[in-house]
Scaffold this motif. Structure first.
Motif, mmCIF file in Angstrom:
data_model
loop_
_atom_site.group_PDB
_atom_site.id
_atom_site.type_symbol
_atom_site.label_atom_id
_atom_site.label_comp_id
_atom_site.label_asym_id
_atom_site.label_seq_id
_atom_site.Cartn_x
_atom_site.Cartn_y
_atom_site.Cartn_z
ATOM 1 N N UNK A 215 1.013 -1.462 -0.105
ATOM 2 C CA UNK A 215 0.187 -0.596 -0.281
ATOM 3 C C UNK A 215 1.099 1.346 0.481
ATOM 4 N N UNK A 216 2.110 1.699 0.425
ATOM 5 C CA UNK A 216 2.590 2.097 0.696
ATOM 6 C C UNK A 216 3.526 2.490 -0.730
ATOM 7 N N UNK A 217 3.667 1.081 -0.995
ATOM 8 C CA UNK A 217 4.361 1.487 -2.627
ATOM 9 C C UNK A 217 3.364 2.393 -3.248
ATOM 10 N N UNK A 218 1.897 1.844 -3.468
ATOM 11 C CA UNK A 218 0.823 2.237 -4.573
ATOM 12 C C UNK A 218 0.858 3.472 -4.302
ATOM 13 N N UNK A 219 1.055 3.913 -2.998
ATOM 14 C CA UNK A 219 0.721 5.511 -2.575
ATOM 15 C C UNK A 219 1.930 6.593 -3.677
ATOM 16 N N UNK A 220 3.351 5.915 -2.938
ATOM 17 C CA UNK A 220 4.392 6.538 -4.151
ATOM 18 C C UNK A 220 3.924 6.510 -5.085
ATOM 19 N N UNK A 221 4.293 5.309 -6.048
ATOM 20 C CA UNK A 221 3.319 5.601 -7.790
ATOM 21 C C UNK A 221 2.261 5.989 -8.527
ATOM 22 N N UNK A 222 0.837 6.212 -6.731
ATOM 23 C CA UNK A 222 0.221 6.741 -7.819
ATOM 24 C C UNK A 222 0.129 8.466 -7.273
ATOM 25 N N UNK A 223 0.960 9.076 -6.567
ATOM 26 C CA UNK A 223 1.377 10.609 -6.351
ATOM 27 C C UNK A 223 1.912 11.219 -7.606
ATOM 28 N N UNK A 224 3.301 9.942 -7.563
ATOM 29 C CA UNK A 224 4.456 10.306 -8.595
ATOM 30 C C UNK A 224 3.573 10.320 -10.533
ATOM 31 N N UNK A 225 2.828 9.338 -10.754
ATOM 32 C CA UNK A 225 2.248 9.282 -11.739
ATOM 33 C C UNK A 225 1.149 10.990 -11.935
ATOM 34 N N UNK A 226 0.783 11.104 -10.810
ATOM 35 C CA UNK A 226 0.171 12.219 -11.190
ATOM 36 C C UNK A 226 0.110 13.531 -10.892
ATOM 37 N N UNK A 272 5.856 3.779 -17.227
ATOM 38 C CA UNK A 272 6.166 2.366 -16.745
ATOM 39 C C UNK A 272 6.297 2.759 -14.645
ATOM 40 N N UNK A 273 5.501 3.870 -14.376
ATOM 41 C CA UNK A 273 5.039 3.790 -13.380
ATOM 42 C C UNK A 273 3.373 3.881 -13.454
ATOM 43 N N UNK A 274 2.971 3.754 -14.148
ATOM 44 C CA UNK A 274 1.028 3.388 -13.889
ATOM 45 C C UNK A 274 0.705 1.965 -14.088
ATOM 46 N N UNK A 275 2.235 1.284 -15.442
ATOM 47 C CA UNK A 275 2.182 -0.047 -15.171
ATOM 48 C C UNK A 275 2.458 -0.616 -14.304
ATOM 49 N N UNK A 276 3.567 0.223 -13.720
ATOM 50 C CA UNK A 276 4.163 -1.312 -12.032
ATOM 51 C C UNK A 276 2.264 -0.963 -10.957
ATOM 52 N N UNK A 277 1.680 0.441 -10.663
ATOM 53 C CA UNK A 277 0.526 0.493 -10.027
ATOM 54 C C UNK A 277 -0.371 -0.192 -10.931
#
Length: 326
Positions: A215-226, A272-277
């Motif tokens: 969940x922490x990783x998902x937050x980071x990926x979401x914030x970065x992509x956004x 890459x960030x969105x696909x990892x998410x």
């Protein structure tokens, strides 16, 4: 060097649309018009639109539209808080940029006031501080104490990030890509909204689920992509005004390439960030509670919303009229 996609794209916006990976379809909250009216009333109540240029800036940034796109399922009350907060951050960010041009030290009074409000509950001394105090009250009235505490913590990180940005802007050397990403993740101001995503879930999330490494990783990926997605659309504006903290411009400095090539390099990182998410969410979704699923869907909403908002918002209109072949 010119990217192959730029040969067939008419504008930079066409180039972005052709190559950016966006798996999340457009959605809009049915309370969007109500939220837009509420933002105008709220800003006027705290005197923020009394400042020259603020009303025009709000018209060009459409904060309630961004809120409606990234939070399509929120109820009217929670959507209004999100819209008010987006509007406040636009005003605060633009003011910080203006003051910071005089030197990072000039930012200290407004930043310290915000930290004192968020950390210590100190009374405000400026209209911006009064608006932040009211926004914090709105959050506390709607969220649990733990959610409100997370909101305040993430909001303080955003405030600190503006000081780092000012220091970077007044430096004489080019800001490296990695450092640009670190500062951008702070000043994006996306993570303060995640506790509001929590508050939208019936029953809330268990601590084990909320603080799970995935969940922490998902937050980071979401914030970065956004935040990186708007960087694609704002690159022209930032380049013209001397902005430094922008992912596409960081790639342009690092590779000494055209803006269209820099945008393509940034798109590769974003994709890459969105696909990892996507992949991580698919892996953990069977283990999530209904509240956990709703919370992650809220994170995905920020990726989607920032894209569809950035495409048409007047603030970034130059992207649609700038040729892809630069």
């Amino acid at each position: 060097m010119t990217p192959r996609s730029a040969l067939s794209a008419g504008s930079l916006r066409d180039l972005i649309d052709a190559d950016l990976y966006m798996p999340f379809p457009f959605q809009c909250n049915r309370h969007a018009a109500e939220a837009a009216a509420g933002v105008e009333t709220w800003l006027r109540r705290w005197g923020l639109t009394d400042e020259p240029g603020v009303a025009r800036m709000i018209a060009r940034t459409r904060p309630a539209e961004l809120a409606a796109y990234n939070s399509p399922t929120l109820d009217a009350e929670l959507l209004q808080i999100v819209a008010n907060q987006i509007a406040y951050q636009f005003v605060f960010d633009d003011r910080a940029e203006e003051v910071g041009r005089q030197g990072a030290a000039h930012l200290l009074p407004m930043l310290c006031e915000s930290v004192a409000i968020l950390r210590d509950g100190e009374p405000p001394s400026t209209p911006l501080g009064a608006a932040l105090t009211d926004l914090y009250d709105q959050v506390q009235n709607r969220c649990t104490p733990a959610q409100a505490a997370r909101w305040a913590w993430n909001s303080r990180e955003y405030v600190h990030g503006l000081l780092y940005e000012a220091v970077a802007q007044e430096g004489t050397g080019a800001v490296r890509t990695g450092l640009c990403e670190s500062i951008r993740s702070l000043i994006a101001g996306v993570e303060p909204f995640f506790p509001l995503c929590e508050a939208a879930q019936a029953g809330g999330l268990h601590a084990e689920e909320l603080h799970h490494p995935a969940m922490r990783r998902l937050r980071r990926l979401s914030a970065d992509a956004a935040v990186w997605i708007p960087d694609l659309f704002s690159a022209v504006k930032e380049q013209r005004t001397g902005g430094m903290i922008n992912l596409a411009l960081a790639y342009q400095r690092a590779h000494r390439c055209s803006l269209s090539m820099a945008i393509m390099l940034a798109i590769q990182q974003i994709n890459c960030t969105i696909r990892e998410f996507e992949n991580l969410y698919e892996d953990v979704k069977p283990e999530l509670s209904p509240a956990g699923v709703g919370y992650v869907e809220g994170m995905a909403g920020w990726i989607r919303g920032c894209y569809f908002w950035s495409r048409t918002v007047p603030r970034y209109g130059d992207t649609a009229t700038t040729p892809a072949l630069l």
